[in-house]
Design a protein around this motif. Structure first.
Motif, PDB file in Angstrom:
ATOM      1  N   GLY A  13     -10.134   5.517  -2.490  1.00 43.98           N
ATOM      2  CA  GLY A  13      -8.898   5.096  -3.169  1.00 43.98           C
ATOM      3  C   GLY A  13      -9.090   4.802  -4.648  1.00 43.98           C
ATOM      4  N   ARG A  17      -7.490   6.915  -7.846  1.00 44.06           N
ATOM      5  CA  ARG A  17      -6.674   6.277  -8.881  1.00 44.06           C
ATOM      6  C   ARG A  17      -7.287   6.531 -10.264  1.00 44.06           C
ATOM      7  N   SER A  42       0.043   6.853  -3.045  1.00 38.28           N
ATOM      8  CA  SER A  42      -0.060   5.435  -3.358  1.00 38.28           C
ATOM      9  C   SER A  42      -0.862   4.694  -2.290  1.00 38.28           C
ATOM     10  N   ARG A  43      -0.577   4.987  -1.027  1.00 35.61           N
ATOM     11  CA  ARG A  43      -1.294   4.321   0.068  1.00 35.61           C
ATOM     12  C   ARG A  43      -2.765   4.724   0.088  1.00 35.61           C
ATOM     13  N   LEU A  44      -3.061   5.982  -0.250  1.00 37.35           N
ATOM     14  CA  LEU A  44      -4.457   6.407  -0.341  1.00 37.35           C
ATOM     15  C   LEU A  44      -5.183   5.656  -1.455  1.00 37.35           C
ATOM     16  N   GLU A  45      -4.544   5.581  -2.627  1.00 36.80           N
ATOM     17  CA  GLU A  45      -5.163   4.906  -3.767  1.00 36.80           C
ATOM     18  C   GLU A  45      -5.371   3.415  -3.503  1.00 36.80           C
ATOM     19  N   ASN A  46      -4.463   2.794  -2.751  1.00 36.23           N
ATOM     20  CA  ASN A  46      -4.565   1.361  -2.468  1.00 36.23           C
ATOM     21  C   ASN A  46      -5.420   1.052  -1.251  1.00 36.23           C
ATOM     22  N   GLY A  47      -5.953   2.084  -0.594  1.00 40.62           N
ATOM     23  CA  GLY A  47      -6.801   1.876   0.569  1.00 40.62           C
ATOM     24  C   GLY A  47      -6.043   1.516   1.836  1.00 40.62           C
ATOM     25  N   LYS A  48      -4.734   1.679   1.821  1.00 34.40           N
ATOM     26  CA  LYS A  48      -3.923   1.353   3.001  1.00 34.40           C
ATOM     27  C   LYS A  48      -3.845   2.518   3.978  1.00 34.40           C
ATOM     28  N   ARG A  50      -6.295   5.777   5.488  1.00 30.53           N
ATOM     29  CA  ARG A  50      -7.603   6.419   5.554  1.00 30.53           C
ATOM     30  C   ARG A  50      -7.418   7.915   5.264  1.00 30.53           C
ATOM     31  N   PRO A  51      -8.127   8.465   4.259  1.00 28.14           N
ATOM     32  CA  PRO A  51      -7.917   9.865   3.880  1.00 28.14           C
ATOM     33  C   PRO A  51      -8.438  10.839   4.921  1.00 28.14           C
TER      34      PRO A  51
END
Length: 192
Positions: A13, A17, A42-48, A50-51
């Motif tokens: 994440g 970013r 946004s959720r990937l960048e914030n770690g919310k 899992r990619p």
């Protein structure tokens, strides 16, 4: 007990970013480029979130970095840059550097005159430098036109309308350097 896979994925994440911000790209612009939604990005960048591989591949392509850079794969001791040509607007661009942000080096191969797309002068922020490796280059800068041969170089402010292409029936090859603004202008996905 440590979980190496979780630790590697936790760092994705912040790297995503940082890469996006280094390119001065918005979530919406990156969404257009990758086919992912701005919310997912946004959720990937914030770690919310899992990619997954399906998400990381278009992100690596959009940022122009190897997949290994996104997941911080351990170094292999191999310093070579694996050249992966990018085809855009009739040109072949071979990245010679692989770091995010800063000055980037590319070998650009221009098709023979008459086979290239129409001459559309472009402008963007930044400066560009190029050196002719093979062939002859037709270089239009504002109201001026130049013909450069092997061993000649040019440096210019890219806010001035410009165009570069082969000057004759042979391909032309140049080594070019430009910053993040030039990278966005030259490597943005084709809108055709």
């Amino acid at each position: 007990m440590d979980n190496p896979a979780r630790d590697v994925l936790a760092g994705v994440g912040p790297r995503l970013r940082a890469l996006r911000r280094a390119r001065s790209a918005t979530l919406a612009a990156l969404a257009n480029e990758t086919g992912l939604t701005a919310s997912t990005l946004s959720r990937l960048e914030n770690g919310k979130l899992r990619p997954t591989l399906e998400q990381l591949l278009p992100l690596a392509r959009a940022h122009g970095v190897p997949l290994d850079d996104l997941v911080a794969a351990p170094p292999t001791g191999d310093p070579r840059i694996h050249l992966r040509p990018v085809r855009r607007s009739g040109l072949v661009m071979v990245p010679l550097t692989r770091r995010a942000g800063g000055i980037q080096a590319y070998k650009v191969i221009y098709p023979p005159a008459g086979r290239a797309p129409t001459m559309n002068l472009q402008t963007h922020e930044g400066y560009e430098w190029f050196y002719v490796l093979n062939g002859h280059v037709r270089f239009v800068l504002g109201e001026q036109e130049f013909r450069l041969g092997v061993g000649e170089a040019a440096e210019f402010d890219t806010r001035i309308p410009h165009w570069i292409g082969s000057a004759d029936s042979r391909t032309a090859e140049v080594l070019t350097l430009f910053g993040a603004q030039g990278e966005r202008a030259h490597l943005a996905p084709s809108r055709h």
